[in-house]
Motif scaffolding. Structure first.
Motif, PDB file in Angstrom:
ATOM      1  N   PHE A 113      14.950   6.920  -3.186  1.00 46.21           N
ATOM      2  CA  PHE A 113      13.957   7.839  -3.575  1.00 46.21           C
ATOM      3  C   PHE A 113      12.866   8.331  -3.909  1.00 46.21           C
ATOM      4  N   ASN A 114      11.989   9.032  -4.301  1.00 49.12           N
ATOM      5  CA  ASN A 114      10.331   9.869  -4.883  1.00 49.12           C
ATOM      6  C   ASN A 114      10.901   9.129  -6.655  1.00 49.12           C
ATOM      7  N   HIS A 115      10.572   7.937  -7.141  1.00 49.85           N
ATOM      8  CA  HIS A 115      10.939   8.064  -9.130  1.00 49.85           C
ATOM      9  C   HIS A 115       9.370   8.155  -9.252  1.00 49.85           C
ATOM     10  N   LEU A 154      -6.530  23.851 -10.434  1.00 52.78           N
ATOM     11  CA  LEU A 154      -6.312  22.536  -9.797  1.00 52.78           C
ATOM     12  C   LEU A 154      -5.589  22.583  -8.244  1.00 52.78           C
ATOM     13  N   ARG A 155      -6.086  21.647  -7.560  1.00 57.55           N
ATOM     14  CA  ARG A 155      -5.882  21.774  -6.465  1.00 57.55           C
ATOM     15  C   ARG A 155      -5.157  20.910  -5.810  1.00 57.55           C
ATOM     16  N   LEU A 156      -4.476  21.615  -5.254  1.00 60.10           N
ATOM     17  CA  LEU A 156      -2.894  21.357  -4.393  1.00 60.10           C
ATOM     18  C   LEU A 156      -2.880  21.757  -2.645  1.00 60.10           C
ATOM     19  N   ALA A 160      -6.822  20.373   2.160  1.00 59.43           N
ATOM     20  CA  ALA A 160      -7.953  19.282   2.187  1.00 59.43           C
ATOM     21  C   ALA A 160      -6.617  18.327   2.202  1.00 59.43           C
ATOM     22  N   PHE A 161      -5.810  18.530   1.074  1.00 63.55           N
ATOM     23  CA  PHE A 161      -4.969  17.314   0.684  1.00 63.55           C
ATOM     24  C   PHE A 161      -3.255  17.874   1.453  1.00 63.55           C
ATOM     25  N   TYR A 162      -3.646  18.718   2.766  1.00 65.94           N
ATOM     26  CA  TYR A 162      -2.163  18.518   4.032  1.00 65.94           C
ATOM     27  C   TYR A 162      -2.134  16.916   4.644  1.00 65.94           C
ATOM     28  N   ARG A 163      -1.157  16.752   5.451  1.00 66.60           N
ATOM     29  CA  ARG A 163      -0.714  15.702   6.145  1.00 66.60           C
ATOM     30  C   ARG A 163      -0.755  16.025   7.046  1.00 66.60           C
ATOM     31  N   PRO A 164      -1.892  14.683   7.932  1.00 70.89           N
ATOM     32  CA  PRO A 164      -1.298  14.518   9.564  1.00 70.89           C
ATOM     33  C   PRO A 164       0.100  15.353  10.430  1.00 70.89           C
ATOM     34  N   ALA A 165       1.153  14.750   9.315  1.00 67.47           N
ATOM     35  CA  ALA A 165       2.482  14.702   9.671  1.00 67.47           C
ATOM     36  C   ALA A 165       2.828  15.059   8.470  1.00 67.47           C
ATOM     37  N   GLU A 166       4.303  15.631   8.076  1.00 66.80           N
ATOM     38  CA  GLU A 166       4.697  15.969   6.610  1.00 66.80           C
ATOM     39  C   GLU A 166       5.849  15.866   6.569  1.00 66.80           C
ATOM     40  N   VAL A 167       6.521  15.297   5.895  1.00 64.92           N
ATOM     41  CA  VAL A 167       7.685  14.965   5.183  1.00 64.92           C
ATOM     42  C   VAL A 167       8.479  16.202   4.446  1.00 64.92           C
ATOM     43  N   GLN A 224       0.708  -0.939   0.075  1.00 64.68           N
ATOM     44  CA  GLN A 224      -0.340   0.044   0.060  1.00 64.68           C
ATOM     45  C   GLN A 224       1.073   1.517  -0.139  1.00 64.68           C
ATOM     46  N   SER A 225       1.583   1.896  -0.746  1.00 64.10           N
ATOM     47  CA  SER A 225       2.143   2.522  -1.297  1.00 64.10           C
ATOM     48  C   SER A 225       1.710   4.308  -0.755  1.00 64.10           C
ATOM     49  N   PHE A 226       0.491   4.947  -1.239  1.00 56.91           N
ATOM     50  CA  PHE A 226       0.278   6.244  -1.236  1.00 56.91           C
ATOM     51  C   PHE A 226       0.349   6.459   0.077  1.00 56.91           C
ATOM     52  N   ARG A 277       2.241  13.090 -10.676  1.00 60.66           N
ATOM     53  CA  ARG A 277       1.405  12.545 -12.285  1.00 60.66           C
ATOM     54  C   ARG A 277      -0.201  13.370 -11.913  1.00 60.66           C
ATOM     55  N   LYS A 278      -0.712  14.150 -10.514  1.00 61.80           N
ATOM     56  CA  LYS A 278      -1.421  14.544 -11.093  1.00 61.80           C
ATOM     57  C   LYS A 278      -1.808  16.077 -11.527  1.00 61.80           C
ATOM     58  N   VAL A 279       0.054  16.167 -11.518  1.00 63.42           N
ATOM     59  CA  VAL A 279      -0.119  17.891 -11.546  1.00 63.42           C
ATOM     60  C   VAL A 279       0.259  17.368 -13.027  1.00 63.42           C
ATOM     61  N   GLU A 327      -2.966   9.541  -8.156  1.00 62.19           N
ATOM     62  CA  GLU A 327      -3.105   9.950  -6.840  1.00 62.19           C
ATOM     63  C   GLU A 327      -1.673  10.568  -6.864  1.00 62.19           C
ATOM     64  N   PHE A 328      -0.741  10.681  -6.691  1.00 64.76           N
ATOM     65  CA  PHE A 328       0.835  10.665  -6.621  1.00 64.76           C
ATOM     66  C   PHE A 328       0.516  12.301  -7.256  1.00 64.76           C
ATOM     67  N   VAL A 329       1.796  13.346  -6.361  1.00 62.54           N
ATOM     68  CA  VAL A 329       1.902  15.036  -6.929  1.00 62.54           C
ATOM     69  C   VAL A 329       2.220  14.994  -7.837  1.00 62.54           C
ATOM     70  N   ASP A 335       5.602  24.093  -1.390  1.00 64.39           N
ATOM     71  CA  ASP A 335       6.588  24.168  -0.056  1.00 64.39           C
ATOM     72  C   ASP A 335       7.126  22.931   0.091  1.00 64.39           C
ATOM     73  N   ALA A 336       6.656  21.241   0.014  1.00 67.33           N
ATOM     74  CA  ALA A 336       7.956  20.581   0.659  1.00 67.33           C
ATOM     75  C   ALA A 336       8.491  20.459  -0.637  1.00 67.33           C
ATOM     76  N   LYS A 337       9.738  19.243  -0.265  1.00 69.15           N
ATOM     77  CA  LYS A 337      10.436  18.871  -1.008  1.00 69.15           C
ATOM     78  C   LYS A 337      11.242  17.884  -1.680  1.00 69.15           C
ATOM     79  N   ARG A 338      11.294  17.339  -2.908  1.00 67.54           N
ATOM     80  CA  ARG A 338      11.895  15.978  -2.729  1.00 67.54           C
ATOM     81  C   ARG A 338      12.690  15.574  -3.702  1.00 67.54           C
ATOM     82  N   ASP A 339      13.479  14.645  -3.864  1.00 67.04           N
ATOM     83  CA  ASP A 339      14.614  14.222  -4.516  1.00 67.04           C
ATOM     84  C   ASP A 339      13.727  13.247  -5.997  1.00 67.04           C
TER      85      ASP A 339
END
Ligand code: NAP
Ligand code: G4F
Length: 328
Positions: free
Chosen positions: A179-181, A210-212, A277-284, A85-87, A193-195, A189-191, A216-220
């Motif tokens: 890391f994210n690929h 487009l609702r995001l 609605a797309f914020y997470r309870p705890a963010e990376v 379950q990867s999401f 592809r959603k974009v 559902e991943f950001v 400001d989150a950063k990913r590699d």
């Protein structure tokens, strides 16, 4: 001919890994879970034109007996455990299921292997999410973990049980801390592809906004096609080990999004709406990988830049929308 068994073969990485292994002359067998929607699960394999070159066998990571049966029947040389379950966002809404599949499911696969084929080689799909609230600016194999979601907690279990079975039973079990690929085959559902899907729809007049969430989150971010090669390389080593796979470049969601809009000549600020609605309870907040060990020991390096990948994804989504018939 080598034989590979892939759990999660219908997912993004399973499809690209199958393509890679077939190109190397492997026989590829994948585990597919039972669904009432038979015939659509292999859409990624069909997109790559390889659906008729792989064999799919019923099984589920939650069902040890099915895994024992498959491993016994297939007797693979290599097993790649990609199923999960990867999401991350869903893992707060389905924490028990996430634990059952993404954590305990790994033990199920390892137990099937230990019982039926202890000499096979095993790959575990670990994740940079395990670094969570980062303890070092650039994360490597020695950086302490601090998971921030039920998904990341489950992945940490999967990671350590892999290390434990390697040390306890001498299995050739390796863990890739990827890391994210992304890719045109990324789940919608991943950001990224959603974009890219939304950019295609906005460009073609089918959607306005487009609702995001937290842009400001950063990913590699790297390309899945490059990352599955690292999985294969890990299992070709004499000794099993753990490796960080990353690009070493970190980018905000905002900047990734800007690249996608600019490619079709649009301004992102005219279309992006921030929706809590797309914020997470705890963010990376930020992830940045240090792939030095993979470069030195595996000879692995990413080939695709973020911009090249996002352009490929936008182009693929433009084609998909055209082909869907929605424009007529
Ligand atoms: P994905 O597209 O979500 O694919 C997940 C796969 O797992 C699908 O084939 C899914 O089958 C299968 N699956 C889910 N539950 C299962 C169950 N109970 N039994 C058997 N199969 C099950 O994920 P991905 O992006 O390819 O990622 C592959 C692996 O790498 C995952 O373990 C993920 O957590 C990990 N990972 C991914 C990234 C990344 O950025 N992509 C980074 C680090 C780690 P269905 O098709 O039936 O849903
Ligand atoms: O694309 P994401 O959902 O990926 P996330 O959470 O980083 O997880 C992915 O990568 C992990 C490796 O680090 C994998 F282990 C995991 O299986 C998965 O493949 O979100 C990326 C970032 C997050 O900070 C999120 O809060 O984008 C932010 N974001 C902002 N708006 C959004 C959105 N994410 C999603 N999915 N949807 C939004 O609307």
């Amino acid at each position: 001919m080598k034989r590979a068994l892939i759990t999660g073969i219908t997912g993004q990485d399973g499809a690209y890994l199958s393509q890679l292994l077939l190109s190397k002359g492997y026989e590829v067998i994948g585990i597919i879970r039972r669904s009432s929607h038979r015939g659509v699960e292999d859409h990624r394999l069909r997109w790559l034109g390889i659906a008729d070159r792989v064999t799919l066998i019923d099984g589920d990571l939650a069902d040890l007996s099915s895994l024992v049966r498959v491993v016994k029947d297939v007797r693979p040389d290599e097993i790649y455990n990609l199923a999960a379950q990867s999401f991350v966002a869903s893992s707060w809404r389905q924490p028990v299921l996430t634990g059952n599949i993404t954590a305990i499911g790994v033990t199920n696969v390892l137990e099937a292997m230990r019982a039926e084929a202890p000499n096979m080689r095993f790959y575990q799909a670990s994740s940079s999410e395990m670094f969570g609230k980062i303890q070092e600016p650039a994360q490597s194999e020695t950086t302490p973990f601090y998971p921030r979601s039920p998904y990341a907690v489950a992945k940490l279990y999967g990671h350590w049980i892999t290390v434990n079975y390697r040390e306890s039973f001498g299995l050739h079990a390796s863990s890739g801390i990827l890391f994210n690929h992304e890719s045109p085959l990324r789940g919608i559902e991943f950001v990224t592809r959603k974009v890219t899907d939304s950019v295609a729809r906005i460009k073609l007049g089918l959607q306005q906004e487009l609702r995001l969430g937290n842009i400001d989150a950063k990913r590699d971010w790297g390309h899945a096609r490059d990352y599955v090669e690292a999985m294969w390389l890990m299992l070709q080593q004499d000794q099993p080990d753990d490796y960080v796979i990353a690009t070493g470049v970190s980018t905000t969601v905002r900047d990734m999004c800007r690249i996608a809009f600019e490619h079709v000549g649009l301004e992102m600020n005219d279309h992006v709406v921030i929706d809590p609605a797309f914020y997470r309870p705890a963010e990376v907040d930020v992830l940045l990988g240090n792939p030095a060990k993979a470069r030195a020991k595996l000879g692995w390096a990413p080939k695709t830049t973020l911009k090249e990948m996002i352009v490929e994804m936008v182009e693929a989504d433009l084609k998909r929308v055209h082909a869907s018939g929605l424009l007529s």
